[in-house]
Design an enzyme around this catalytic site. Structure first.
Site, mmCIF file in Angstrom:
data_model
loop_
_atom_site.group_PDB
_atom_site.id
_atom_site.type_symbol
_atom_site.label_atom_id
_atom_site.label_comp_id
_atom_site.label_asym_id
_atom_site.label_seq_id
_atom_site.Cartn_x
_atom_site.Cartn_y
_atom_site.Cartn_z
ATOM 1 N N LYS A 1 5.143 -4.993 -10.410
ATOM 2 C CA LYS A 1 5.356 -6.201 -11.242
ATOM 3 C C LYS A 1 4.085 -7.020 -11.394
ATOM 4 C CE LYS A 1 10.306 -6.647 -10.178
ATOM 5 N NZ LYS A 1 10.396 -5.633 -9.119
HETATM 6 O O1 LIG Z 1 11.370 -4.063 -11.839
HETATM 7 C C1 LIG Z 1 12.282 -3.777 -11.053
HETATM 8 O O2 LIG Z 1 12.336 -2.682 -10.545
HETATM 9 C C2 LIG Z 1 13.353 -4.761 -10.867
HETATM 10 C C3 LIG Z 1 13.582 -5.615 -11.926
HETATM 11 C C4 LIG Z 1 14.716 -6.432 -11.899
HETATM 12 O O3 LIG Z 1 15.000 -7.148 -12.852
HETATM 13 N N1 LIG Z 1 15.535 -6.395 -10.820
HETATM 14 C C5 LIG Z 1 15.288 -5.597 -9.737
HETATM 15 O O4 LIG Z 1 16.108 -5.606 -8.812
HETATM 16 N N2 LIG Z 1 14.167 -4.810 -9.728
HETATM 17 C C6 LIG Z 1 13.842 -4.007 -8.541
HETATM 18 O O5 LIG Z 1 14.830 -2.981 -8.411
HETATM 19 C C7 LIG Z 1 15.156 -2.766 -7.032
HETATM 20 C C8 LIG Z 1 16.638 -3.046 -6.849
HETATM 21 O O6 LIG Z 1 17.035 -2.685 -5.572
HETATM 22 P P1 LIG Z 1 18.596 -2.570 -5.175
HETATM 23 O O7 LIG Z 1 19.206 -3.908 -5.476
HETATM 24 O O8 LIG Z 1 18.550 -2.275 -3.710
HETATM 25 O O9 LIG Z 1 19.178 -1.450 -5.997
HETATM 26 C C9 LIG Z 1 14.235 -3.681 -6.229
HETATM 27 O O10 LIG Z 1 13.080 -2.940 -5.874
HETATM 28 C C10 LIG Z 1 13.845 -4.769 -7.215
HETATM 29 O O11 LIG Z 1 12.571 -5.326 -6.953
#
Ligand SMILES: O=C(O)c1cc(=O)[nH]c(=O)n1[C@@H]1O[C@H](COP(=O)(O)O)[C@@H](O)[C@H]1O
Length: 279
Positions: free
Chosen positions: A97
């Site tokens: 990011k």
């Molecule tokens: O860019 C990302 O990957 C991301 C964007 C977003 O809007 N929301 C989001 O949760 N993420 C990333 O996606 C992953 C979600 O993880 P879980 O919630 O465990 O599935 C994390 O690494 C967050 O940093």
């Protein structure tokens, strides 16, 4: 010269299905997996993820912060994870990011997108909230090296809306202005362009016109943050075929057994394939 990221992603999803598995080594997961909360535990976690997912899953998304937390030894684990997943045929989307003023953005671009850089992945996540144009050095380098960028538009966290759904002077939401800038970059590229967007699976009514994007839509929030298959259908409608759902904890909780992790990921992948979509 490798093929452009958009083309490679299209192939990967058609071969391996529409799923991005996140590798987020939360300290609590290291403990749950019976690992030490240090760089050695991190390395074992990463090795298990390679064994479980590399070559099986279309896109693997390591979250950089969880590796940076262990300093140079953590970064070394991340480097190795990226190399091994790529060598096995999965695409690696490095979740960092990044977003900075253009001249510094060029340095980030070198770190993650330049040929031969130790941390170069197939694509990186970028934040456009210093202005979409500030990302140009990364978009340009990605294009030259057959890599991709995934730009935050409407993020899965509830706090994002206050900025991303705010209106610009011309009445569009800020998120729509990001979509439109990405669409311009992808215009006319076949099969799809290499500039993707993040739209969280949790966001409900997007208010976005994604019809001209011609790129992938990464949808985190699927799984641990509460969104399911029904949400994907409701949130994305006609754009569903371009959506790449991303799930981390909801799959990783099945560790530490690599076979159990793979089975969990493939079960999710199959439920998504059954929706009949794919970039
Ligand atoms: O860019 C990302 O990957 C991301 C964007 C977003 O809007 N929301 C989001 O949760 N993420 C990333 O996606 C992953 C979600 O993880 P879980 O919630 O465990 O599935 C994390 O690494 C967050 O940093």
């Amino acid at each position: 010269m490798r093929a452009p990221f958009g083309a490679r992603l299209t192939t990967a999803v058609s071969l391996r299905g529409p799923l991005c598995v996140g590798v987020d080594p939360h300290p609590s997961l290291l403990t749950d997996w019976g690992l030490t909360e240090d760089a050695d535990g991190l390395a074992r976690f990463a090795d298990t993820c390679v064994e479980a997912f590399a070559g099986e899953i279309a896109v693997i998304k390591p979250q950089s912060a969880f590796f940076e937390a262990y300093g140079s030894r953590g970064i070394a684990v991340l480097e190795r994870l990226i190399a091994e997943c790529r060598a096995a045929g999965s695409l690696v989307l490095l979740d960092v990011k990044r977003g900075d003023v253009g001249s510094t953005m060029a340095a980030y671009a070198q770190a993650y997108l330049a040929e031969g850089s130790p941390l170069a992945a197939d694509a990186v996540t970028l934040s456009p909230y210093l202005g979409f144009g500030s990302l140009d050095p990364a978009l340009d380098l990605a294009e030259r090296t057959g890599r991709g960028v995934i730009v935050l538009a409407l993020t899965s966290n509830p706090e994002g809306a206050s900025v991303q759904r705010a209106r610009t002077g011309d009445g569009r939401s800020i998120a729509q202005s990001i979509v439109d800038s990405a669409s311009e970059r992808n215009h006319g590229v076949s099969p799809i362009g290499s500039v993707g967007l993040v739209v969280g699976a949790t966001v409900g009514e997007t208010g976005l016109d994604l019809s001209k994007l011609n790129g992938t839509i990464l949808a985190p929030g699927f799984g641990a943050q509460g969104a399911g298959v029904g949400d994907l259908v409701r949130v994305f409608g006609d754009s569903l075929r371009h959506v790449l759902p991303a799930s981390s904890r909801d799959i990783l909780r099945h560790g530490p057994d690599a076979a159990a992790l793979r089975t969990a990921a493939l079960r999710v992948r199959d439920s998504l394939t059954a929706l009949g979509h794919g970039v």
